[in-house]
Design a protein around this motif. Structure first.
Motif, PDB file in Angstrom:
ATOM      1  N   VAL A   5      15.897   8.479  13.087  1.00  0.00           N
ATOM      2  CA  VAL A   5      15.025   9.013  12.066  1.00  0.00           C
ATOM      3  C   VAL A   5      14.186  10.148  12.653  1.00  0.00           C
ATOM      4  O   VAL A   5      13.611  10.036  13.729  1.00  0.00           O
ATOM      5  CB  VAL A   5      14.110   7.907  11.515  1.00  0.00           C
ATOM      6  N   ASP A   6      14.116  11.251  11.911  1.00  0.00           N
ATOM      7  CA  ASP A   6      13.321  12.411  12.321  1.00  0.00           C
ATOM      8  C   ASP A   6      11.946  12.308  11.683  1.00  0.00           C
ATOM      9  O   ASP A   6      11.786  12.476  10.470  1.00  0.00           O
ATOM     10  CB  ASP A   6      14.023  13.691  11.895  1.00  0.00           C
ATOM     11  N   ALA A   7      10.926  12.046  12.487  1.00  0.00           N
ATOM     12  CA  ALA A   7       9.571  11.879  11.973  1.00  0.00           C
ATOM     13  C   ALA A   7       9.078  13.145  11.263  1.00  0.00           C
ATOM     14  O   ALA A   7       8.260  13.061  10.337  1.00  0.00           O
ATOM     15  CB  ALA A   7       8.621  11.512  13.102  1.00  0.00           C
ATOM     16  N   GLN A   8       9.562  14.304  11.684  1.00  0.00           N
ATOM     17  CA  GLN A   8       9.120  15.567  11.062  1.00  0.00           C
ATOM     18  C   GLN A   8       9.466  15.603   9.576  1.00  0.00           C
ATOM     19  O   GLN A   8       8.753  16.215   8.779  1.00  0.00           O
ATOM     20  CB  GLN A   8       9.758  16.752  11.781  1.00  0.00           C
ATOM     21  N   GLN A   9      10.548  14.940   9.210  1.00  0.00           N
ATOM     22  CA  GLN A   9      10.967  14.951   7.793  1.00  0.00           C
ATOM     23  C   GLN A   9      10.151  13.982   6.947  1.00  0.00           C
ATOM     24  O   GLN A   9      10.219  14.034   5.723  1.00  0.00           O
ATOM     25  CB  GLN A   9      12.447  14.578   7.702  1.00  0.00           C
ATOM     26  N   LEU A  10       9.388  13.104   7.595  1.00  0.00           N
ATOM     27  CA  LEU A  10       8.664  12.069   6.860  1.00  0.00           C
ATOM     28  C   LEU A  10       7.164  12.302   6.817  1.00  0.00           C
ATOM     29  O   LEU A  10       6.418  11.441   6.355  1.00  0.00           O
ATOM     30  CB  LEU A  10       8.948  10.701   7.494  1.00  0.00           C
ATOM     31  N   LYS A  11       6.710  13.455   7.294  1.00  0.00           N
ATOM     32  CA  LYS A  11       5.286  13.721   7.253  1.00  0.00           C
ATOM     33  C   LYS A  11       4.783  13.752   5.806  1.00  0.00           C
ATOM     34  O   LYS A  11       5.483  14.204   4.902  1.00  0.00           O
ATOM     35  CB  LYS A  11       4.968  15.053   7.941  1.00  0.00           C
TER      36      LYS A  11
ATOM     37  N   ALA B 154      19.488  -1.802  10.377  1.00  0.00           N
ATOM     38  CA  ALA B 154      19.195  -0.369  10.294  1.00  0.00           C
ATOM     39  C   ALA B 154      19.206   0.146   8.856  1.00  0.00           C
ATOM     40  O   ALA B 154      18.289   0.879   8.450  1.00  0.00           O
ATOM     41  CB  ALA B 154      20.164   0.433  11.162  1.00  0.00           C
ATOM     42  N   PRO B 155      20.212  -0.196   8.032  1.00  0.00           N
ATOM     43  CA  PRO B 155      20.152   0.275   6.651  1.00  0.00           C
ATOM     44  C   PRO B 155      18.989  -0.314   5.863  1.00  0.00           C
ATOM     45  O   PRO B 155      18.439   0.346   4.984  1.00  0.00           O
ATOM     46  CB  PRO B 155      21.500  -0.149   6.056  1.00  0.00           C
ATOM     47  N   ALA B 156      18.606  -1.566   6.183  1.00  0.00           N
ATOM     48  CA  ALA B 156      17.435  -2.138   5.515  1.00  0.00           C
ATOM     49  C   ALA B 156      16.194  -1.317   5.849  1.00  0.00           C
ATOM     50  O   ALA B 156      15.341  -1.052   4.980  1.00  0.00           O
ATOM     51  CB  ALA B 156      17.249  -3.592   5.934  1.00  0.00           C
ATOM     52  N   ILE B 157      16.077  -0.893   7.111  1.00  0.00           N
ATOM     53  CA  ILE B 157      14.954  -0.055   7.523  1.00  0.00           C
ATOM     54  C   ILE B 157      15.001   1.288   6.802  1.00  0.00           C
ATOM     55  O   ILE B 157      13.979   1.777   6.285  1.00  0.00           O
ATOM     56  CB  ILE B 157      14.974   0.137   9.053  1.00  0.00           C
ATOM     57  N   CYS B 158      16.178   1.901   6.744  1.00  0.00           N
ATOM     58  CA  CYS B 158      16.307   3.198   6.076  1.00  0.00           C
ATOM     59  C   CYS B 158      15.995   3.092   4.587  1.00  0.00           C
ATOM     60  O   CYS B 158      15.355   3.978   4.008  1.00  0.00           O
ATOM     61  CB  CYS B 158      17.706   3.764   6.294  1.00  0.00           C
ATOM     62  N   ASN B 159      16.444   2.017   3.965  1.00  0.00           N
ATOM     63  CA  ASN B 159      16.140   1.819   2.549  1.00  0.00           C
ATOM     64  C   ASN B 159      14.648   1.601   2.334  1.00  0.00           C
ATOM     65  O   ASN B 159      14.083   2.038   1.321  1.00  0.00           O
ATOM     66  CB  ASN B 159      16.941   0.637   2.004  1.00  0.00           C
ATOM     67  N   ALA B 160      14.001   0.920   3.278  1.00  0.00           N
ATOM     68  CA  ALA B 160      12.559   0.713   3.179  1.00  0.00           C
ATOM     69  C   ALA B 160      11.799   2.024   3.345  1.00  0.00           C
ATOM     70  O   ALA B 160      10.769   2.239   2.696  1.00  0.00           O
ATOM     71  CB  ALA B 160      12.111  -0.305   4.231  1.00  0.00           C
ATOM     72  N   ILE B 161      12.303   2.904   4.213  1.00  0.00           N
ATOM     73  CA  ILE B 161      11.678   4.218   4.375  1.00  0.00           C
ATOM     74  C   ILE B 161      11.732   4.996   3.064  1.00  0.00           C
ATOM     75  O   ILE B 161      10.767   5.663   2.670  1.00  0.00           O
ATOM     76  CB  ILE B 161      12.353   4.997   5.516  1.00  0.00           C
ATOM     77  N   TYR B 162      12.860   4.889   2.370  1.00  0.00           N
ATOM     78  CA  TYR B 162      12.959   5.554   1.061  1.00  0.00           C
ATOM     79  C   TYR B 162      11.950   4.972   0.086  1.00  0.00           C
ATOM     80  O   TYR B 162      11.271   5.712  -0.645  1.00  0.00           O
ATOM     81  CB  TYR B 162      14.374   5.410   0.497  1.00  0.00           C
ATOM     82  N   ALA B 163      11.831   3.644   0.085  1.00  0.00           N
ATOM     83  CA  ALA B 163      10.872   3.006  -0.825  1.00  0.00           C
ATOM     84  C   ALA B 163       9.447   3.447  -0.510  1.00  0.00           C
ATOM     85  O   ALA B 163       8.603   3.543  -1.413  1.00  0.00           O
ATOM     86  CB  ALA B 163      10.995   1.485  -0.716  1.00  0.00           C
ATOM     87  N   ALA B 164       9.172   3.733   0.768  1.00  0.00           N
ATOM     88  CA  ALA B 164       7.823   4.122   1.178  1.00  0.00           C
ATOM     89  C   ALA B 164       7.534   5.591   0.938  1.00  0.00           C
ATOM     90  O   ALA B 164       6.383   5.969   0.672  1.00  0.00           O
ATOM     91  CB  ALA B 164       7.621   3.793   2.657  1.00  0.00           C
ATOM     92  N   THR B 165       8.548   6.439   1.052  1.00  0.00           N
ATOM     93  CA  THR B 165       8.318   7.890   1.049  1.00  0.00           C
ATOM     94  C   THR B 165       9.096   8.660  -0.006  1.00  0.00           C
ATOM     95  O   THR B 165       8.791   9.831  -0.264  1.00  0.00           O
ATOM     96  CB  THR B 165       8.678   8.491   2.417  1.00  0.00           C
ATOM     97  N   GLY B 166      10.136   8.043  -0.570  1.00  0.00           N
ATOM     98  CA  GLY B 166      10.990   8.765  -1.499  1.00  0.00           C
ATOM     99  C   GLY B 166      11.969   9.702  -0.816  1.00  0.00           C
ATOM    100  O   GLY B 166      12.634  10.514  -1.477  1.00  0.00           O
ATOM    101  N   LYS B 167      12.096   9.578   0.515  1.00  0.00           N
ATOM    102  CA  LYS B 167      12.994  10.459   1.259  1.00  0.00           C
ATOM    103  C   LYS B 167      14.138   9.645   1.849  1.00  0.00           C
ATOM    104  O   LYS B 167      13.916   8.624   2.506  1.00  0.00           O
ATOM    105  CB  LYS B 167      12.231  11.174   2.373  1.00  0.00           C
ATOM    106  N   ARG B 168      15.365  10.102   1.628  1.00  0.00           N
ATOM    107  CA  ARG B 168      16.545   9.423   2.116  1.00  0.00           C
ATOM    108  C   ARG B 168      16.833   9.809   3.569  1.00  0.00           C
ATOM    109  O   ARG B 168      16.704  10.977   3.955  1.00  0.00           O
ATOM    110  CB  ARG B 168      17.776   9.751   1.270  1.00  0.00           C
TER     111      ARG B 168
ATOM    112  N   PRO C 149       0.826  -1.208   0.000  1.00  0.00           N
ATOM    113  CA  PRO C 149       0.000   0.000   0.000  1.00  0.00           C
ATOM    114  C   PRO C 149       0.862   1.262   0.000  1.00  0.00           C
ATOM    115  O   PRO C 149       2.070   1.207   0.265  1.00  0.00           O
ATOM    116  CB  PRO C 149      -0.790  -0.127   1.314  1.00  0.00           C
ATOM    117  N   PRO C 150       0.260   2.409  -0.255  1.00  0.00           N
ATOM    118  CA  PRO C 150       1.008   3.680  -0.212  1.00  0.00           C
ATOM    119  C   PRO C 150       1.670   3.889   1.148  1.00  0.00           C
ATOM    120  O   PRO C 150       1.139   3.505   2.184  1.00  0.00           O
ATOM    121  CB  PRO C 150      -0.080   4.730  -0.478  1.00  0.00           C
ATOM    122  N   ARG C 151       2.835   4.502   1.113  1.00  0.00           N
ATOM    123  CA  ARG C 151       3.639   4.826   2.297  1.00  0.00           C
ATOM    124  C   ARG C 151       4.088   3.583   3.055  1.00  0.00           C
ATOM    125  O   ARG C 151       4.334   3.622   4.253  1.00  0.00           O
ATOM    126  CB  ARG C 151       2.909   5.817   3.215  1.00  0.00           C
TER     127      ARG C 151
END
Length: 231
Positions: free
Chosen positions: A224-230, A204-218, A84-86
């Motif tokens: 991780v700063d949640a404010q940057q991922l809103k 940790a890098p797998a998690i960070c890479n997954a965050i990019y896949a979900a949001t497009g943000k590195r 799903p999205p995000r």
């Protein structure tokens, strides 16, 4: 970020720039199965606390860097299935304590920027597995520790002193955020190798890479700063 986080996150970034699937790109980058002879390549490697320094002279040569084993620990993780999205998946691989580990993280990022990790898939090649329950427990423990590293381990300093005093203001992972963790073993008869911490570096890098896949943000700094991922 630790060296392993920087390296495997950068590989994921290269895959994105090349327009390739991260798993395919990683295998392409690793190249064909082979034994790396670092001495022949003129590479001097220091292995403090990574297993080799604890071995008797000559034993270290029985644990060469085997690219086939590194390629072979791709976790069985439903990689490629649509999410799903995000939500997204990320992968990272690592060799430490003479063992090879791959981790695939599935993350979900809320509209408020909060990251949850529904699932982790961890595959390890640690040679001959003597006690499977023990190895599985070590990797499950590594999963919890590794969730804390990118999401909670915030240390701040003011006037020369650390501001956090205890677990009231220094957060650690608790049972409510524990991901569904799946552990896989590579079956072979290689010499046994370490299982105490090899599951930590790639998670940790797998998690960070997954965050990019979900949001497009590195993610370029931890935690991780949640404010940057809103959204």
């Amino acid at each position: 970020m630790f060296a392993s986080e920087r390296t495997t996150s950068f590989v994921d970034e290269l895959a994105s720039a090349a327009g390739k699937d991260p798993v395919d790109y990683l295998r392409e980058l690793l190249g064909p199965p082979r034994i790396l002879d670092l001495k022949a390549l003129g590479v001097v490697v220091d292995y403090p606390n990574y297993g080799v320094d604890q071995l008797a002279p000559g034993i270290a040569d029985q644990y060469p860097i085997d690219i086939a084993r590194l390629r072979g620990v791709a976790a069985n993780s439903s990689w490629g299935q649509k999410l799903p999205p995000r939500q997204g998946r990320g992968i990272a691989v690592h060799r430490s304590f003479l063992s090879y580990v791959a981790v695939v993280a599935h993350v979900a990022v809320g509209n408020d920027g909060q990251v949850t990790i529904p699932r982790l898939d961890m595959a390890i090649d640690c040679g001959l597995v003597v006690n499977p329950d023990r190895v599985r427990a070590q990797l499950e423990g590594a999963a919890i520790m590794s969730v804390g590293n990118p999401l909670y381990s915030q240390i701040t300093v003011k006037n020369g002193s650390v501001e956090q005093s205890n677990h009231t203001d220094y957060l650690v992972p608790r049972i409510d955020i524990t991901p569904e963790t799946h552990v896989y073993f590579a079956e072979n008869t290689h010499l046994p190798s370490g299982v105490g911490e090899p599951g930590v570096p790639p998670t940790a890098p797998a998690i960070c890479n997954a965050i990019y896949a979900a949001t497009g943000k590195r993610i370029r700094a931890l935690p991780v700063d949640a404010q940057q991922l809103k959204a």
